[in-house]
Design an enzyme around this catalytic site. Structure first.
Site, PDB file in Angstrom:
ATOM      1  N   ASP A   1       0.833  -1.210   0.000  1.00  0.00           N
ATOM      2  CA  ASP A   1       0.000   0.000   0.000  1.00  0.00           C
ATOM      3  C   ASP A   1       0.862   1.252   0.000  1.00  0.00           C
ATOM      4  O   ASP A   1       0.551   2.238  -0.689  1.00  0.00           O
ATOM      5  CB  ASP A   1      -0.918   0.002   1.234  1.00  0.00           C
ATOM      6  CG  ASP A   1      -2.053  -1.013   1.129  1.00  0.00           C
ATOM      7  OD1 ASP A   1      -2.272  -1.533   0.016  1.00  0.00           O
ATOM      8  OD2 ASP A   1      -2.707  -1.279   2.154  1.00  0.00           O
TER       9      ASP A   1
ATOM     10  N   ASP B   1      -3.095  -2.450  -8.713  1.00  0.00           N
ATOM     11  CA  ASP B   1      -1.852  -1.715  -8.962  1.00  0.00           C
ATOM     12  C   ASP B   1      -1.899  -0.998 -10.298  1.00  0.00           C
ATOM     13  O   ASP B   1      -0.856  -0.744 -10.909  1.00  0.00           O
ATOM     14  CB  ASP B   1      -0.656  -2.670  -8.916  1.00  0.00           C
ATOM     15  CG  ASP B   1      -0.763  -3.769  -9.977  1.00  0.00           C
ATOM     16  OD1 ASP B   1      -1.888  -4.046 -10.418  1.00  0.00           O
ATOM     17  OD2 ASP B   1       0.280  -4.351 -10.336  1.00  0.00           O
TER      18      ASP B   1
END
Length: 378
Positions: free
Chosen positions: A266, A292
């Site tokens: 993250d 992503d």
């Protein structure tokens, strides 16, 4: 207890602007009512013929004409005041002049009617109207009401014996106190209503923001991108402006999550979002599609400009030190130029080029339909 109710300090400016809008609306309505009401009275008065201009009837004629002319003046000036987006002394003057005018008329008429033995009826009615007419200027309104009572009292004491003047003076005093009470009550109600509406507006704005914002990276999300894609492609066609699309995918992101943990993953996504944003122009639009993957609309950017921006994004991420991850972080980027093709095809072209970048070795940009060398970074 606040003598003069007011909203919290951080809401004061917004309340002032709301007060301006509401006051101008009230002035508009009362001007129309005055124009119709006093206009009808004026026409009826003129039916008296020469008697309408007699000394005894002249005060009434003056009142009717003055109100009609002032109402017309307000209706002429109000559109210009509404066009001003911020408060100014001119708008404030227009706000406060009408209640002041009504107060003056009520005061003069009350003195006249009391001398004639009819009592201060205009004062009672005028004060009630004025009490409801002004928002956000309660201190001014209190002073105006008190000044009206003082003026009426002095006028009656000058024209009448004290025993004849005392009763209308007390009546006016009672009317003034009631008007002050009503004015404060109205202002308290307006402030409370404003605070509730302001809070609801802030919460609605927050909900709207959350609905189109990615909670992790604070970029806009897929929903926002879908709306912008539709509007920007339509604008590109309408004005013949170039529009580029970049799809950015983090290379080997699963390895980062598996070896370093999702918390580190993250952090990597947050840092990449920051780096991408730094390389974009103010009109460009970057969103997180999910996982992503990021998507960028390059507004009014031709192929060369898009190539430069995409290369900078690749370089900045490749050169950045991601302190807490044990893997080298790079991205693969696919580019497509909008030429009027269906939106689904537009997205597929950029997506295909992103996978082409990965097949060529990752950490580079591939351009759909253009013979550029792959922008590999070693």
């Amino acid at each position: 207890m606040q003598i003069v109710p007011s909203p919290p300090s951080h809401q004061t400016k917004a309340y002032q602007q709301t007060s301006v809008e509401n006051n101008l609306t009230l002035v508009w309505y009362f001007s129309i009512v005055a124009l119709i009401g006093f206009g009808v009275h004026l026409l009826h008065h003129l039916r008296l013929g020469n008697d309408a201009f007699s000394e005894q009837m002249m005060p009434y004629l003056t009142v009717y004409v003055s109100n009609v002319l002032y109402a017309l003046l307000n209706l002429f000036l109000l559109p210009y005041a509404r066009a001003i987006s911020r408060t100014s002394w001119r708008v404030t003057l227009l706000e406060l002049m009408y209640p002041t005018f009504l107060a003056f008329m009520a005061t003069v008429l009350s003195i006249y009617t009391s001398i004639q033995g009819h009592g201060p009826v205009p004062f009672i009615m005028g004060m009630m109207v004025i009490a409801m007419l002004v928002q956000g200027h309660l201190a001014f309104l209190f002073c105006l009401l008190f000044l009206c009572w003082v003026t009426v009292s002095l006028g009656l004491l000058y024209e009448l014996p004290i025993e004849d003047a005392s009763s209308p003076i007390l009546t006016c005093f009672t009317s003034m106190l009631i008007a002050i009470f009503i004015a404060r009550l109205a202002e308290r109600s307006r402030v409370d209503q404003f605070e509730i509406l302001h809070e609801l507006h802030e919460k609605n704005s927050l909900l709207e923001e959350l609905a189109v914002q990615d909670p992790l990276t604070k970029l806009n999300n897929r929903r926002y991108f879908a709306n912008k894609l539709e509007s920007e492609t339509a604008r590109s066609l309408r004005y013949q402006h170039p529009l580029g699309l970049l799809i950015v995918d983090v290379d080997d992101f699963k390895k980062i999550n598996d070896s370093d943990g999702h918390l580190i993953g993250d952090e990597v996504l947050i840092e990449i979002a920051r780096l991408i944003s730094q390389q974009l122009r103010s009109d460009d639009i970057v969103c997180r599609l999910g996982g992503d993957e990021f998507v960028i609309l390059l507004v009014e950017a031709d192929v060369e400009q898009s190539k430069e921006i995409a290369t900078r994004i690749c370089d900045s991420i490749n050169e950045n030190k991601f302190a807490r991850t044990s893997h080298k972080v790079t991205v693969s980027i696919g580019y497509a130029q909008y030429t009027g093709q269906p939106l689904g095809n537009f997205m597929q072209q950029a997506d295909k080029m992103m996978y082409t970048s990965k097949k060529r070795g990752k950490n580079q940009v591939a351009f759909f339909g253009y013979d550029f060398n792959s922008q590999s970074i070693k």
